[in-house]
Structure formats: C-alpha cells, structure tokens
Design an enzyme around this catalytic site. Structure first.
Site: not given
Length: 253
Positions: A60, A169
């Site tokens: 990520e 997120e």
C-alpha cells in the site's frame, strides 16, 4: 473479502478484480482531514493478493493523517505491507522489509501544500509495479523510483496480485457512536472537483509489464452515509473516482 481484519476500518474505494495484476498507478489529490483520537485517515493504492483460505498479502502507498503514529495532524507520504492478513507488517522503514534505494524522497515526509476546498488542488503520482526479472515490487512517487519490497517478503504476492484498489480508508476505535474523523476533504463524493478527494488516471500493470487503463471498475463503501464513492471516465482523467465524507452526521450514527 478477507483482506482487512480490522473491523473498525471504513473504506470508500474503486476496485478491479478477477485478473492477474502486476502493479498499479494513480494520481491522488492530498488533503488535511480532521482526525480524532487514535484514528487515522488515508488515501492510497492497494496491491492485494487475496487467495481463498490463505492470509492476504498487500502493498500500500499513498498519504495518511495519523496523529498517534506521527505526533501531528499533517498528511504524510507512507507505505505499508503485510504478508499475513495484517497480523504483522509495517509502515515505511519501521521494520525490515522495504529497501530504499533513493534518498531524495523521505518516507513519512509531510506533504505540503494541500488541496483547498473550492480552490487549488495538489496531487501526487504513485506507482507500484513488479519487476519481471527480479520479481521484486518497486515503488515510484512522482518521477522518483524510491525502492522495492523483496518478493520473498510475501507468499502469494511473489507471483501476482488479484485485486487493485484506489481510494480512502478511515480507522476508528469502537466508541459506540460513529467517529467524526473525516475522509479526504471531509466532503462527499457528489460535490466533485475542488471539493472532494479523487483518484484519477487509474491504471494497472498487465502480464506484459504494460500500464493500461482499468476496466470494469467497481466501487465499495461499507458505510455510504459516512464515506461515499462514485466512479467515472473522461478523456482528460481516464478512469477516476471521487470519494470521502465527514464521518459522523445525522445519517451516520
């Protein structure tokens, strides 16, 4: 999908699945969302290998506001990886894993300036790709190649990814009512350009090591009244998403 065992995470993302992927690229605009308590808020790319009955592997990269980690409320460049479904893994250079080969860009560096609601937008380009010779996963931020994750860190990502995601997120402690931590600009996706967070020029790396525009882009938002997402396409931006939201509000309790 089993990729994130942290049930206190909320996502608003675009995703592509059901193919073999060897990398991803996107342009993400950067904001300074309000983050409360021990929460964090981020915008990123996920490169995921999610094989049934096996621990998920992810790489990520993007930006995050994470006061309990960074001791401030600034958006910061970050990377993260896990090979066992978030049981372990780490940010940046906190533990052995990512090998930095270029000192020009500092992982964890604050990003400035940030986008202004209704005003100037600031964005960065992020790319992860698999070297077909070494099988390692490399990172580029802007025009700088920063370093790599050795393939032997992983199990299923030693071969290829099965899912690519782009978007936001929020992690929040479970305190009863929904968190007021913002995602992106703190405004919903429908407000659009200069007002909502975006990820644009969404691309993947195919088995021939070519960057191609995503196809069959889906969207996921577990709590759309808290944080939402919508996708679109135009010639200038290619495939894109707008995403974000304020968290706690009369429709998100």
């Amino acid at each position: 999908m089993t990729r994130d065992i942290r049930t206190s995470c909320r996502h608003a993302v675009g995703c592509v699945t059901q193919r073999e992927f060897y990398g991803a690229k996107a342009l993400l605009n950067v904001w300074r969302p309000n983050v409360t308590g021990n929460d964090f808020s981020l915008s990123q790319i996920w490169v995921i290998a999610d094989v049934p009955n096996r621990p998920v592997n992810t790489i990520e990269v993007g930006w995050q506001v994470y006061p309990s980690l960074h001791k401030d409320s600034l958006p910061r460049l970050f990377t993260y990886w896990t090979a066992d479904g978030y049981q372990s893994g780490c940010y940046n250079l906190v533990c052995p894993g990512f090998v930095q080969t270029n000192p020009i860009v500092c992982l964890g560096a604050a990003l400035d300036p940030t986008s202004k609601y209704g005003g100037q937008q600031y964005e960065g380009a992020y790319m992860i790709w698999k070297d077909p010779k070494s099988a390692d996963w490399w990172l580029r931020v802007g025009t700088e190649v920063i370093g790599f994750w050795p393939s032997n860190l992983f199990t299923d990502l030693r071969d290829h990814a099965t899912i690519i995601e782009y978007g936001g997120e929020v992690y929040a402690e479970n305190l009863g009512t929904h968190t007021s931590t913002q995602m992106g600009s703190g405004h919903f996706q429908n407000e659009g350009y200069r007002k909502a967070a975006y990820a644009r020029k969404l691309e993947v790396v195919d088995h021939n090591n070519h960057l191609i525009g995503v196809s069959n882009l889906g969207v996921i938002a577990e709590k759309p009244n808290c944080y939402g997402v919508k996708n679109g396409y135009n010639d200038a931006w290619g495939n894109y998403i707008y995403f974000g939201g304020p968290g706690y509000n009369p429709n998100c309790l």
